[in-house]
Design a protein around this motif. Structure first.
Motif, PDB file in Angstrom:
ATOM      1  N   TRP A   1       0.811  -1.211   0.000  1.00 40.21           N
ATOM      2  CA  TRP A   1       0.000   0.000   0.000  1.00 40.21           C
ATOM      3  C   TRP A   1       0.851   1.270   0.000  1.00 40.21           C
ATOM      4  O   TRP A   1       0.457   2.284  -0.579  1.00 40.21           O
ATOM      5  CB  TRP A   1      -0.958  -0.011   1.185  1.00 40.21           C
TER       6      TRP A   1
ATOM      7  N   GLU B   1      -8.765  -6.663   2.404  1.00 40.11           N
ATOM      8  CA  GLU B   1      -8.999  -5.373   3.060  1.00 40.11           C
ATOM      9  C   GLU B   1      -8.128  -5.190   4.295  1.00 40.11           C
ATOM     10  O   GLU B   1      -7.675  -4.084   4.603  1.00 40.11           O
ATOM     11  CB  GLU B   1     -10.478  -5.279   3.441  1.00 40.11           C
TER      12      GLU B   1
ATOM     13  N   PHE C   1      -4.684  -3.369   4.020  1.00 45.86           N
ATOM     14  CA  PHE C   1      -4.646  -1.906   4.063  1.00 45.86           C
ATOM     15  C   PHE C   1      -4.710  -1.403   5.499  1.00 45.86           C
ATOM     16  O   PHE C   1      -4.010  -0.460   5.868  1.00 45.86           O
ATOM     17  CB  PHE C   1      -5.788  -1.300   3.255  1.00 45.86           C
ATOM     18  N   LEU C   2      -5.553  -2.031   6.297  1.00 41.26           N
ATOM     19  CA  LEU C   2      -5.703  -1.576   7.674  1.00 41.26           C
ATOM     20  C   LEU C   2      -4.382  -1.679   8.428  1.00 41.26           C
ATOM     21  O   LEU C   2      -4.081  -0.856   9.299  1.00 41.26           O
ATOM     22  CB  LEU C   2      -6.789  -2.392   8.374  1.00 41.26           C
TER      23      LEU C   2
ATOM     24  N   SER D   1      -1.477  -1.163   7.098  1.00 41.16           N
ATOM     25  CA  SER D   1      -0.594  -0.102   6.588  1.00 41.16           C
ATOM     26  C   SER D   1      -1.240   1.274   6.662  1.00 41.16           C
ATOM     27  O   SER D   1      -0.660   2.259   6.190  1.00 41.16           O
ATOM     28  CB  SER D   1      -0.227  -0.399   5.124  1.00 41.16           C
ATOM     29  N   ARG D   2      -2.440   1.330   7.205  1.00 44.13           N
ATOM     30  CA  ARG D   2      -3.256   2.541   7.138  1.00 44.13           C
ATOM     31  C   ARG D   2      -2.528   3.786   7.630  1.00 44.13           C
ATOM     32  O   ARG D   2      -2.507   4.820   6.949  1.00 44.13           O
ATOM     33  CB  ARG D   2      -4.539   2.334   7.946  1.00 44.13           C
ATOM     34  N   ASP D   3      -1.921   3.731   8.795  1.00 38.30           N
ATOM     35  CA  ASP D   3      -1.310   4.928   9.382  1.00 38.30           C
ATOM     36  C   ASP D   3      -0.187   5.480   8.518  1.00 38.30           C
ATOM     37  O   ASP D   3      -0.095   6.695   8.295  1.00 38.30           O
ATOM     38  CB  ASP D   3      -0.790   4.616  10.792  1.00 38.30           C
TER      39      ASP D   3
ATOM     40  N   LEU E   1      -1.725   7.024   5.205  1.00 43.18           N
ATOM     41  CA  LEU E   1      -2.380   8.304   5.417  1.00 43.18           C
ATOM     42  C   LEU E   1      -1.379   9.391   5.772  1.00 43.18           C
ATOM     43  O   LEU E   1      -1.539  10.549   5.377  1.00 43.18           O
ATOM     44  CB  LEU E   1      -3.439   8.176   6.515  1.00 43.18           C
TER      45      LEU E   1
ATOM     46  N   CYS F   1     -10.941   8.347   5.415  1.00 45.12           N
ATOM     47  CA  CYS F   1     -10.519   7.122   4.745  1.00 45.12           C
ATOM     48  C   CYS F   1     -11.667   6.126   4.727  1.00 45.12           C
ATOM     49  O   CYS F   1     -12.283   5.866   5.769  1.00 45.12           O
ATOM     50  CB  CYS F   1      -9.301   6.538   5.471  1.00 45.12           C
TER      51      CYS F   1
ATOM     52  N   THR G   1     -12.804   2.113   3.250  1.00 43.32           N
ATOM     53  CA  THR G   1     -12.275   0.850   2.734  1.00 43.32           C
ATOM     54  C   THR G   1     -13.429  -0.054   2.325  1.00 43.32           C
ATOM     55  O   THR G   1     -14.548   0.068   2.837  1.00 43.32           O
ATOM     56  CB  THR G   1     -11.418   0.115   3.786  1.00 43.32           C
TER      57      THR G   1
END
Length: 442
Positions: A297, A333, A336-337, A339-341, A344, A363, A365
């Motif tokens: 990501w 899904e 992504f969560l 790698s989210r921080d 963003l 954000c 998803t």
């Protein structure tokens, strides 16, 4: 009890479909983008749940699409969809002659009964679509800035829709012409159309052909590395990229949908609430990156921001964003969560979110990447209210002003009902918007 359960399910199904948007395609460009958009949504590989159909279909199953053009060539291509039962034939509205790439001709169009009829027929079809649903939420308009129909008639329709349905939202998907030039009148057309959009719509997804060309070329280059085929960027590839961005932003998310099939988000309008915190600044920039197979990501985020302008062409000021929305779609899904921080954080830094907005980035998803549903794929779509839009406005104003001062081509606009006040008001409106964006970093 079973009958009651079936009735409740039917009521929920009807509500899911009745709470929907009307999709209005105007002009050659608008209809070509619309065709690419519906091609994605009607793919047999997309697992359409009943709740996913609510923004797109009426209770009878017909698409909520109204296709308008002053010439029949592009719209006639949709006749196959009419035979398949997808489109309502009465919503394919065509004239007998074009608008000469002239905003004034497209906007006024009052010189014969047939010209006036084009506007009236469109508004009548819109009225019927609105009355088909329990709750009309708004209209999504596909059009361009350079043509007489897309720019001129598109402006007139925005004005008429705002007057007739003042509580509904209007989201414009607006394509700006190549800077190298597509028409001698494109700067006047863009000037007048952008000023009308500023007055009458709630948000403008401003898509620049030059940037779409670069993005589509990059996607094809990645495909060529796998297939060893030399990429050729076609108009169809550019329209497919635009439609892909729209699908990333506007296709329903499960997180917004209740068990009864009613979406609480109403994505086109939730998008506007997310990225237009200041009503005067409504021009939006969108970019997307996609990958198949294993996803990283952070790499997708880097691809999205790769061509993002960081400062003005003159280098006099940095660009900023008032607000942003990132939409990640992947069958994995959870990846992504995790790698989210970091993703963003990278987006915030690249888009330079203004300090005065305490929540500048939202954000979303979802587990379905609707663009490539039949394979392990991932997409990251970012929509930002970004000050680089001011550069396009300034370019349009500068080039239109230079032509206006020499009175170039103005007789074509006076001939069809334009007045000097229209131009002066347009110059003032766009300069004011550009000034607002230029002060974002202060």
């Amino acid at each position: 009890m079973q009958a009651k359960g079936e009735a409740a399910a039917a009521a929920g199904s009807f509500s899911a479909r009745a709470m929907s948007a009307v999709w209005l395609q105007v002009g050659q460009c608008g209809n070509q983008i619309g065709q690419a958009w519906w091609q994605i949504l009607s793919s047999e590989h997309v697992p359409h749940a009943e709740a996913d159909r609510y923004p797109f279909c009426s209770p009878d199953g017909k698409l909520n699409a109204i296709c308008v053009d002053s010439e029949p060539k592009v719209v006639r291509q949709l006749q196959k969809q009419v035979k398949r039962g997808s489109f309502r034939e009465s919503n394919l509205i065509v004239g007998k002659r074009g608008r000469g790439n002239n905003w004034a001709y497209g906007y006024h169009s009052l010189h014969s009964a047939s010209e006036e009829n084009l506007l009236q027929r469109t508004m009548e079809s819109l009225r019927k679509e609105v009355e088909c649903r329990d709750c009309y939420c708004g209209t999504v308009l596909f059009h361009s800035l350079s043509g007489g129909t897309g720019a001129g008639l598109g402006s007139r329709l925005c004005e008429a829709i705002r007057d007739e349905y003042s509580l509904g939202h209007i989201l414009a998907v607006t394509v700006a012409p190549h800077q190298a030039g597509e028409s001698a009148l494109q700067h006047y057309n863009a000037l007048l159309c952008l000023s009308w959009l500023q007055r009458h719509v709630d948000g403008v997804l401003l898509i620049q052909n030059d940037e779409v060309l670069r993005r589509a070329a990059a996607l094809l280059a990645e495909t060529a590395q796998v297939s060893d085929v030399q990429p050729q960027v076609s108009l169809a590839a550019m329209n497919a990229y635009i439609a892909s961005c729209l699908a990333g932003l506007l296709y329903p998310l499960k997180a917004f949908t209740t068990g009864s099939g009613i979406s609480m988000g109403l994505e086109p309008w939730e998008l506007l609430r997310s990225v237009c915190p200041v009503p005067a600044m409504k021009f939006l920039r969108v970019a997307q990156a996609r990958r198949r197979g294993t996803v990283f990501w952070d790499s997708l985020a880097s691809s999205v921001v790769h061509s993002l302008p960081r400062e003005s062409h003159a280098g006099q000021s940095l660009h900023y964003s008032t607000s942003m929305l990132a939409v990640a779609r992947s069958y994995q899904e959870d990846t992504f969560l995790l790698s989210r921080d970091s993703v963003l954080r990278k987006l915030k830094q690249a888009y330079r979110c203004v300090p005065w907005n305490p929540f500048p980035l939202r954000c979303w998803t979802d587990s379905l990447n609707v663009v490539e549903p039949g394979c392990p794929s991932h997409s990251l779509t970012v929509c930002a209210n970004h000050s680089s839009s001011a550069e396009l406005l300034q370019q349009v104003v500068g080039r239109a002003q230079a032509m206006y001062e020499t009175k170039a081509y103005l007789h074509w606009y006076w001939r069809y009902g334009c007045e000097e006040e229209d131009f002066q008001q347009a110059f003032e409106t766009l300069r004011s918007v550009a000034d607002d964006y230029s002060r974002l970093g202060e």
